[in-house]
Design a protein around this motif. Structure first.
Motif, mmCIF file in Angstrom:
data_model
loop_
_atom_site.group_PDB
_atom_site.id
_atom_site.type_symbol
_atom_site.label_atom_id
_atom_site.label_comp_id
_atom_site.label_asym_id
_atom_site.label_seq_id
_atom_site.Cartn_x
_atom_site.Cartn_y
_atom_site.Cartn_z
ATOM 1 N N MET A 268 0.839 -1.202 0.000
ATOM 2 C CA MET A 268 0.000 0.000 0.000
ATOM 3 C C MET A 268 0.872 1.249 0.000
ATOM 4 O O MET A 268 0.616 2.189 -0.752
ATOM 5 C CB MET A 268 -0.921 0.012 1.214
ATOM 6 N N LEU A 269 1.911 1.256 0.846
ATOM 7 C CA LEU A 269 2.760 2.443 0.937
ATOM 8 C C LEU A 269 3.458 2.736 -0.385
ATOM 9 O O LEU A 269 3.609 3.900 -0.782
ATOM 10 C CB LEU A 269 3.790 2.263 2.053
ATOM 11 N N ILE B 2 8.997 10.396 -4.703
ATOM 12 C CA ILE B 2 8.316 9.146 -4.371
ATOM 13 C C ILE B 2 8.892 8.554 -3.088
ATOM 14 O O ILE B 2 8.161 8.126 -2.191
ATOM 15 C CB ILE B 2 8.427 8.146 -5.553
ATOM 16 N N ASN C 92 7.624 10.592 -0.174
ATOM 17 C CA ASN C 92 6.228 10.212 0.096
ATOM 18 C C ASN C 92 6.152 8.928 0.902
ATOM 19 O O ASN C 92 5.412 8.826 1.871
ATOM 20 C CB ASN C 92 5.474 9.967 -1.216
ATOM 21 N N PHE C 93 6.940 7.952 0.466
ATOM 22 C CA PHE C 93 6.938 6.652 1.142
ATOM 23 C C PHE C 93 7.339 6.829 2.603
ATOM 24 O O PHE C 93 6.673 6.341 3.513
ATOM 25 C CB PHE C 93 7.917 5.696 0.444
ATOM 26 N N VAL D 55 0.830 4.243 -2.581
ATOM 27 C CA VAL D 55 0.536 5.604 -2.143
ATOM 28 C C VAL D 55 1.633 6.552 -2.600
ATOM 29 O O VAL D 55 1.362 7.633 -3.130
ATOM 30 C CB VAL D 55 0.403 5.664 -0.597
ATOM 31 N N SER D 56 2.888 6.144 -2.408
ATOM 32 C CA SER D 56 3.989 7.051 -2.724
ATOM 33 C C SER D 56 4.014 7.388 -4.213
ATOM 34 O O SER D 56 4.334 8.510 -4.596
ATOM 35 C CB SER D 56 5.317 6.454 -2.284
ATOM 36 N N LEU E 158 -5.076 8.767 -1.219
ATOM 37 C CA LEU E 158 -5.210 8.476 0.199
ATOM 38 C C LEU E 158 -4.454 9.572 0.917
ATOM 39 O O LEU E 158 -3.284 9.802 0.641
ATOM 40 C CB LEU E 158 -4.547 7.127 0.497
ATOM 41 N N MET E 159 -5.144 10.313 1.747
ATOM 42 C CA MET E 159 -4.408 11.288 2.539
ATOM 43 C C MET E 159 -5.023 11.419 3.914
ATOM 44 O O MET E 159 -6.215 11.221 4.090
ATOM 45 C CB MET E 159 -4.339 12.642 1.837
ATOM 46 N N PRO E 160 -4.178 11.703 4.898
ATOM 47 C CA PRO E 160 -4.713 11.870 6.238
ATOM 48 C C PRO E 160 -5.574 13.130 6.321
ATOM 49 O O PRO E 160 -5.405 14.057 5.519
ATOM 50 C CB PRO E 160 -3.470 12.000 7.113
ATOM 51 N N GLY E 161 -6.512 13.137 7.278
ATOM 52 C CA GLY E 161 -7.435 14.252 7.436
ATOM 53 C C GLY E 161 -6.750 15.603 7.561
ATOM 54 O O GLY E 161 -7.237 16.594 7.019
ATOM 55 N N THR F 293 -5.888 1.119 -0.462
ATOM 56 C CA THR F 293 -5.859 0.195 0.677
ATOM 57 C C THR F 293 -6.281 -1.214 0.253
ATOM 58 O O THR F 293 -6.354 -2.102 1.086
ATOM 59 C CB THR F 293 -6.770 0.667 1.826
ATOM 60 N N LEU G 287 0.617 9.539 -5.116
ATOM 61 C CA LEU G 287 0.688 10.922 -4.641
ATOM 62 C C LEU G 287 1.672 11.744 -5.461
ATOM 63 O O LEU G 287 1.539 12.956 -5.569
ATOM 64 C CB LEU G 287 1.078 10.977 -3.156
ATOM 65 N N MET H 107 -12.433 9.162 2.169
ATOM 66 C CA MET H 107 -12.482 8.441 3.430
ATOM 67 C C MET H 107 -12.972 7.005 3.274
ATOM 68 O O MET H 107 -12.515 6.111 3.961
ATOM 69 C CB MET H 107 -13.393 9.186 4.405
ATOM 70 N N PHE I 201 4.644 8.796 4.755
ATOM 71 C CA PHE I 201 3.455 7.996 5.046
ATOM 72 C C PHE I 201 3.764 6.845 6.004
ATOM 73 O O PHE I 201 2.960 6.517 6.874
ATOM 74 C CB PHE I 201 2.830 7.459 3.755
#
Lengths: 160, 174
Positions: free
Chosen positions: A44-45, B33, B36-37, A48-49, A84-87, A121, A52, A115, B40
């Protein structure tokens, strides 16, 4: 954030006080579960990286400003689903968009999909519940977000 | 190691090599990247150890009977209420809710309840909702909550009902 640490510490202390054996068993379970799911988290990370990087805040700011309502909702729910981002990043971003004149309806679609719908995920959800359930839950969530966006639009008088 | 594990491992190493090379040769996209990794991962490492320790304690201390009574097949409407309240206090996001929901289900919580929990922990975590209201206004948050919660509960019931009929079994040992 701190209340989580305090809660965990308190729970651990009470647990140790009641039974050292059971506590060490609990910690072992925690560790085992964590290690089991770690590869999915790393997947997932990595996703995400990369996502983003491909879809930074600037792009979202640029495209959600679109004046067409339907296109706005479509784009918002697309961005919300695949990112995906935190609030603490997402809502300030929504605040900026709101000031720029983006409608509540579009921001509702964005924040609700953000959300509830987790394309990123997916590796984790699939590990726990299997592929079929993961896909079904995400499809349901996507439509919930669209309906919620429309209701938001009605209440803010943005549809008529 | 299965074939798909091997693919995953090679993907993982390719990713690491790419990011490392980007830092050595100053390749900006790759560096971003990598950053970012890192950021997070740090964000999640703040939450996950606590979350998993609490899950461990839950599995050891909470009796199956208790979970079954309040969140199980015969729990009724109050089960959903518990699920939403529990979700309100959850921190993080979906990725924290999944392992918790999984543990709840293995202890006897029914499917529609754990889907409600997952959905609710996405949309009505208390600290997050307060934060949201401070940027979007209280009216927005209230409309969003009242519109989405019933939908989450209804779709969770549908999904739970459908899966129970299809004799869905959760994957063991996660």
């Amino acid at each position: 954030m701190y209340y989580l640490y305090i809660l965990t510490l308190l729970a651990l202390l009470i647990s140790v006080f009641k039974s050292v054996d059971k506590t060490s068993k609990a910690v072992k379970i925690a560790l085992k579960k964590f290690i089991n799911i770690l590869p999915a988290f790393v997947s997932m990370l990595i996703l995400v990286s990369i996502i983003l990087f491909l879809i930074p805040d600037k792009i979202i700011l640029k495209y959600l400003g679109n004046n067409n309502k339907i296109v706005g909702i479509m784009l918002a729910s697309f961005f919300g689903s695949v990112t995906l981002m935190p609030g603490f990043i997402a809502f300030p971003l929504c605040g900026i968009l709101l000031k720029k004149g983006v409608t509540y309806m579009v921001l509702s679609a964005f924040s609700t999909t953000l959300m509830m719908v987790g394309v990123l995920t997916y590796p984790i959800e699939k590990e726990y519940f299997g592929t079929r359930v993961t896909i079904l839950r995400n499809i349901f969530s996507f439509f919930i977000a669209i309906v919620v966006a429309l209701i938001t639009g009605i209440f803010f008088g943005e549809i008529w | 190691m299965t074939f798909s594990d091997k693919i995953k491992m090679s993907g993982f190493f390719a990713y690491i090599c790419f990011v490392a090379a980007s830092f050595i040769f100053n390749f900006n996209p790759g560096k971003l990247i990598g950053i970012n990794f890192y950021s997070f991962s740090m964000e999640m490492l703040k939450l996950l150890p606590c979350a998993f320790i609490l899950i461990g304690l839950f599995e050891v201390w909470v009796k199956r009977k208790t979970v079954e009574k309040h969140l199980g097949a015969k729990s009724g409407f109050r089960g959903y209420l518990w699920a939403v309240l529990l979700a309100g206090t959850t921190v993080g996001g979906l990725y924290v809710a999944f392992p918790i929901a999984y543990s709840l289900h293995t202890k006897g919580a029914k499917l529609s309840i754990i889907f409600t929990y997952i959905g609710a922990s996405a949309i009505c975590r208390v600290p997050m909702t307060i934060f949201e209201a401070s940027f979007m206004g209280i009216k927005f948050s209230i409309i969003r909550l009242f519109a989405s919660l019933p939908l989450v509960i209804v779709t969770s019931m549908l999904l739970g009902h459908y899966l129970t009929k299809r004799k869905y079994k959760i994957l063991p040992g996660k």
